[in-house]
Design a protein around this motif. Structure first.
Motif, short mmCIF file in Angstrom:
data_model
loop_
_atom_site.label_atom_id
_atom_site.label_comp_id
_atom_site.label_asym_id
_atom_site.label_seq_id
_atom_site.Cartn_x
_atom_site.Cartn_y
_atom_site.Cartn_z
N TYR A 366 0.93 -1.16 0.05
CA TYR A 366 0.17 0.07 -0.16
C TYR A 366 0.89 1.11 0.01
CZ TYR A 366 -3.20 3.67 1.25
OH TYR A 366 -4.02 4.86 1.39
N GLN A 367 0.74 2.23 -1.03
CA GLN A 367 1.58 3.19 -1.06
C GLN A 367 0.69 4.58 -1.03
OE1 GLN A 367 5.19 2.27 -3.99
NE2 GLN A 367 3.33 1.04 -4.67
N SER A 368 1.22 5.52 -0.54
CA SER A 368 0.22 6.89 -0.23
C SER A 368 1.25 7.92 0.04
CB SER A 368 -0.82 6.66 0.63
OG SER A 368 -1.67 7.61 0.48
N THR A 369 0.56 9.13 0.29
CA THR A 369 1.25 10.20 0.77
C THR A 369 0.58 10.85 1.71
OG1 THR A 369 0.53 11.71 -0.91
CG2 THR A 369 2.76 10.60 -1.47
N ILE A 370 1.34 11.53 2.70
CA ILE A 370 1.04 12.68 3.73
C ILE A 370 1.86 14.11 3.52
CG2 ILE A 370 0.56 13.27 6.02
CD1 ILE A 370 0.53 10.16 6.85
N GLU A 371 1.33 15.00 2.92
CA GLU A 371 1.96 15.97 2.46
C GLU A 371 2.81 15.57 1.46
OE1 GLU A 371 1.06 19.15 2.68
OE2 GLU A 371 -0.76 18.84 3.82
N ASP A 372 4.32 15.95 1.59
CA ASP A 372 5.39 15.48 0.71
C ASP A 372 6.19 14.33 1.20
OD1 ASP A 372 6.42 16.74 3.09
OD2 ASP A 372 7.65 17.96 2.18
N THR A 373 5.43 13.50 2.12
CA THR A 373 6.09 12.43 2.68
C THR A 373 5.35 11.09 1.98
OG1 THR A 373 6.65 13.28 4.83
CG2 THR A 373 6.65 11.03 4.30
N ARG A 374 6.13 10.48 0.85
CA ARG A 374 5.61 9.18 0.21
C ARG A 374 5.97 8.13 1.21
NH1 ARG A 374 3.36 6.98 -3.99
NH2 ARG A 374 4.06 5.25 -4.87
N PHE A 375 5.10 7.06 1.51
CA PHE A 375 5.39 5.77 2.20
C PHE A 375 4.85 4.75 1.53
CE2 PHE A 375 1.41 7.58 3.83
CZ PHE A 375 0.58 6.58 4.01
N VAL A 376 5.42 3.53 2.18
CA VAL A 376 4.85 2.16 1.56
C VAL A 376 4.53 1.27 2.91
CG1 VAL A 376 7.28 1.40 1.26
CG2 VAL A 376 5.22 0.30 0.12
N VAL A 377 3.58 0.81 2.86
CA VAL A 377 3.21 -0.35 3.88
C VAL A 377 3.25 -1.71 3.08
CG1 VAL A 377 1.45 -1.01 5.66
CG2 VAL A 377 1.46 1.30 4.83
N PHE A 378 4.26 -2.67 3.83
CA PHE A 378 4.41 -3.94 3.46
C PHE A 378 3.82 -4.78 4.38
CE2 PHE A 378 8.23 -2.30 1.44
CZ PHE A 378 7.93 -2.34 -0.10
N THR A 379 2.80 -5.57 4.10
CA THR A 379 1.95 -6.50 4.93
C THR A 379 2.32 -7.86 4.75
OG1 THR A 379 0.01 -4.87 5.08
CG2 THR A 379 -0.15 -7.46 5.84
N ASP A 380 3.10 -8.55 5.52
CA ASP A 380 3.33 -9.94 5.27
C ASP A 380 2.64 -11.11 5.62
OD1 ASP A 380 3.40 -10.66 7.85
OD2 ASP A 380 5.53 -10.30 8.21
N LYS A 381 2.79 -12.26 5.49
CA LYS A 381 1.85 -13.38 5.54
C LYS A 381 1.13 -13.60 6.83
CE LYS A 381 4.01 -15.92 1.78
NZ LYS A 381 4.55 -17.02 1.35
N THR A 382 1.65 -12.90 7.90
CA THR A 382 0.95 -13.18 9.29
C THR A 382 0.19 -11.89 9.59
OG1 THR A 382 2.78 -11.73 10.46
CG2 THR A 382 3.24 -14.25 9.92
N GLY A 383 0.20 -10.98 8.42
CA GLY A 383 -0.73 -9.77 8.79
C GLY A 383 0.06 -8.53 9.40
N ALA A 384 1.49 -8.95 9.63
CA ALA A 384 2.23 -7.88 10.28
C ALA A 384 2.52 -6.73 9.25
CB ALA A 384 3.59 -8.44 10.74
N ASN A 385 2.47 -5.40 9.66
CA ASN A 385 2.66 -4.31 8.88
C ASN A 385 4.07 -3.59 9.22
OD1 ASN A 385 -0.71 -3.65 10.15
ND2 ASN A 385 -0.17 -4.61 8.14
N ARG A 386 4.62 -3.14 8.25
CA ARG A 386 6.23 -2.45 8.25
C ARG A 386 5.82 -1.22 7.23
NH1 ARG A 386 7.59 -7.81 9.35
NH2 ARG A 386 8.77 -8.16 11.01
N VAL A 387 6.02 -0.16 7.66
CA VAL A 387 6.05 1.13 7.00
C VAL A 387 7.18 1.75 6.88
CG1 VAL A 387 4.74 3.45 6.74
CG2 VAL A 387 3.65 1.50 7.87
N TYR A 388 7.63 2.14 5.61
CA TYR A 388 8.94 2.72 5.16
C TYR A 388 8.83 3.92 4.27
CZ TYR A 388 10.52 -1.93 6.52
OH TYR A 388 10.85 -3.05 7.19
N ASP A 389 9.57 4.74 4.46
CA ASP A 389 9.89 6.06 3.70
C ASP A 389 10.06 5.35 2.18
OD1 ASP A 389 11.40 7.90 2.09
OD2 ASP A 389 10.74 9.37 3.49
#
Length: 451
Positions: A366-389
Motif C-alpha cells: 500500500y503506497q500513499s503520501t501525507i503532504e510531501d512524505t511518500r510511504f509504503v506499507v508492506f504487510t507480510d503473510k502473518t498480517g504484520a505491517n511495516r512502513v517505510y519512507d
C-alpha cells in the motif's frame, strides 16, 4: 484495567491548602458527602447542592455517584442529577459520561482538588496526579477516569529476564509477539505475558526504552525513555483518558499520554518534553524467530504469579466488540475493536491516518503520501505491517517476506529499521503501530480512514 465498584470513604478531616482551595468553595459540599458516614451531614450537603446547583456540579455529582452507586446517598445523587439536567440515565454511568463529555467542559476552579481528594483513599499517590495541577492539564480533566487499579497495580516489567529463542519452549509458532530491534538487538515480548503487565522498561541495543501496551485500545508503542539527557522512569498511573491508559513518571508524578509519549498533566507540561518513537511490529513467534534467529524473548520467570497461557488475559474483553470504558462517541465506520494501522507523522501531527488491517491484508503493498512524505506499507503473510519512507519509489512486487521490487526492477531487502537495495540506497522505517479503531478515533476524531 478492571473496575471494581467501591464506595470511597475518605478521612473526615482533609488538610486544605489555602492557596488552592477556599474554605467557602462549593467542592466541600461534595466532599462532605464522601468523607463522612453521618447521614445528617450528608443530607445537609445534598440539600445545599440542590439549592445552589450549577452546571459545574454535574461532573462532581456523577463521580460521587460513580463511587457510591450502591449506597443510599449515591442513589439520591443520581435522582438529583436527573432532576437538574432533565436526563433520565439512572445509574447508567456511561450515558452520564457521554452526556457531560458531549458539551464544553464546565468545572470549578477547585475541581482538581476535589478529584485528588476523591481518589486518594484508593491510593495515596493519586493525590499527586491532580493536586494543584488543573492549570497544567492539556486534556479535559473531567475525562480522566480511574481504571480500577492502584499505581502500578498492573505491574510493569522492569529490566525483565530474557532468554534465547531456542529456550522458549513455552511458545508456539502461532502465538502473538511484539517484536523490536534496536541497534541490532532483537527482542520479542509475547502478548500472553505483556497483557498482564502492559508495560516494559528495558535497555535494548544500549538504548533505554519504554514499551507500553494499552490492552483496552489495542496499542503497543515503543519509546526512547531518554529526553534531553533525562531517562524518564515510566509506570502505569491507574487512570485512563478516552479508554487509553495514562502513564506517569516516577520523578514528578506527571501524567503522560500513551499515544503521544508526552506529559499532559503536571509540572512537565509545556517544557517541550516528548519521547521519540521506535518501531514495533505485531507478528507471530514463528515469523519473528525466522527473521531474527538470534532474538531474545521474555522469560516466564517475570517475578509475578500469573496465568500466562495464550489468550488468557482479557479473554472476555477481546471476545466481543463491547467497551470496558466508554469514550465521548464511537464511529461506526469500523467495528470498535477492528485493528487499524495508525500513522501520525511528527512533521504533520494534524493529519492522522488510520488504515484497516483487513484492507492491508488484501493489499500487501500500500503506497500513499501525507503532504510531501511518500510511504509504503508492506504487510507480510502473518498480517504484520511495516512502513517505510518511499521517496521517489514505486513498488510493484513484494514476496510478503523480506524482499520487494520497485518499478525500476531494483530489489529491496526489508529490515526492521530500513529497506535497502543492492546499490546501497536506504529508506528508513517510519514508526507506526496498530490500534483498535475506537481508541484511535476517540483520540483523533478527524483522522482519515482507509478501509
Amino acid at each position: 484495567m478492571l473496575f471494581v465498584g467501591v464506595l470511597v470513604v475518605l478521612p473526615t478531616h482533609l488538610p486544605l491548602r489555602a492557596q488552592e482551595v477556599s474554605p467557602n468553595s462549593d467542592i466541600h459540599y461534595f466532599l462532605d458527602i464522601v468523607t463522612t458516614s453521618s447521614r445528617t451531614t450528608q443530607e445537609k450537603a445534598l440539600k445545599t447542592i440542590e439549592k445552589k446547583w450549577k452546571p459545574e456540579y454535574e461532573i462532581m455529582a456523577l463521580e460521587v455517584m460513580y463511587f457510591g452507586y450502591s449506597t443510599d446517598v449515591g442513589l439520591k445523587m443520581a435522582l438529583l442529577l436527573q432532576k437538574k439536567t432533565g436526563q433520565n440515565f439512572g445509574l447508567d454511568f456511561n450515558k452520564w459520561y457521554e452526556y457531560i463529555w458531549s458539551k464544553e467542559q464546565k468545572i470549578l476552579p477547585e475541581y482538581a482538588y476535589f478529584k485528588s481528594q476523591l481518589h486518594k483513599s484508593l491510593d495515596a499517590k493519586f493525590e499527586n496526579y491532580f493536586q494543584g495541577r488543573q492549570e497544567t492539564s492539556l486534556i479535559r480533566m473531567d475525562e480522566i477516569r480511574w481504571g480500577g487499579v492502584q499505581q502500578d497495580g498492573i505491574p510493569p516489567l522492569r529490566d525483565p529476564a530474557m532468554i534465547p529463542a531456542k529456550q522458549a519452549s513455552y511458545l508456539e509458532d502461532d502465538h502473538v509477539v511484539f517484536g523490536i530491534e534496536v541497534n541490532g538487538d532483537a527482542r520479542a515480548y509475547p502478548k500472553r505475558i505483556l497483557a498482564w503487565h502492559e508495560m516494559f522498561v528495558d535497555e535494548v541495543g544500549g538504548i533505554p526504552v519504554t514499551g507500553v501496551y494499552c490492552t483496552l485500545c489495542g496499542t503497543v508503542i515503543l519509546y526512547k525513555s531518554e529526553v534531553n539527557g533525562i531517562v524518564h522512569q515510566m509506570g502505569t498511573s491507574g487512570f485512563l483518558y478516552r479508554s487509553n491508559k495514562l502513564m506517569y513518571d516516577q520523578a514528578t508524578q506527571s501524567l503522560w499520554s500513551t499515544l503521544e509519549g508526552k506529559p499532559v498533566v503536571g509540572p512537565l507540561v509545556g517544557k517541550g518534553i516528548q519521547m521519540d518513537y521506535l518501531s514495533v511490529v505485531t507478528t507471530t513467534w514463528g515469523e519473528w524467530k525466522k527473521r531474527h534467529p538470534e532474538t531474545q524473548v521474555l522469560s516466564l520467570n517475570t517475578g509475578y504469579q500469573r496465568d500466562y497461557g495464550e489468550g488468557v488475559a482479557y479473554q472476555a474483553y477481546f471476545a466481543d466488540d463491547n467497551l470496558m470504558f466508554n469514550v465521548p462517541s464511537v464511529d461506526g465506520k469500523l467495528k470498535n475493536k477492528q485493528s487499524i494501522l495508525a500513522i501520525r507523522l511528527p512533521e504533520y501531527p494534524e493529519q492522522p491516518l488510520a488504515i484497516s488491517v483487513k484492507y492491508l491484508k488484501k493489499h500487501p503493498i500500500y503506497q500513499s503520501t501525507i503532504e510531501d512524505t511518500r510511504f509504503v506499507v508492506f504487510t507480510d503473510k502473518t498480517g504484520a505491517n511495516r512502513v517505510y519512507d518511499a521517496t521517489n519509489l514505486n513498488f510493484k512486487k513484494y514476496n510478503q517476506q523480506s524482499t520487494a521490487t520497485d518499478a525500476r526492477g531494483e530489489t529491496w531487502t526489508l529490515y526492521e529499521d530500513r529497506i535497502e537495495n543492492a546499490s546501497g540506497e536506504v529508506r528508513p522505517r517510519i514508526h507506526t503501530f496498530n490500534a483498535f479503531w475506537f481508541g484511535w478515533q476517540a483520540a483523533y476524531p478527524d483522522t482519515k480512514l482507509v478501509k
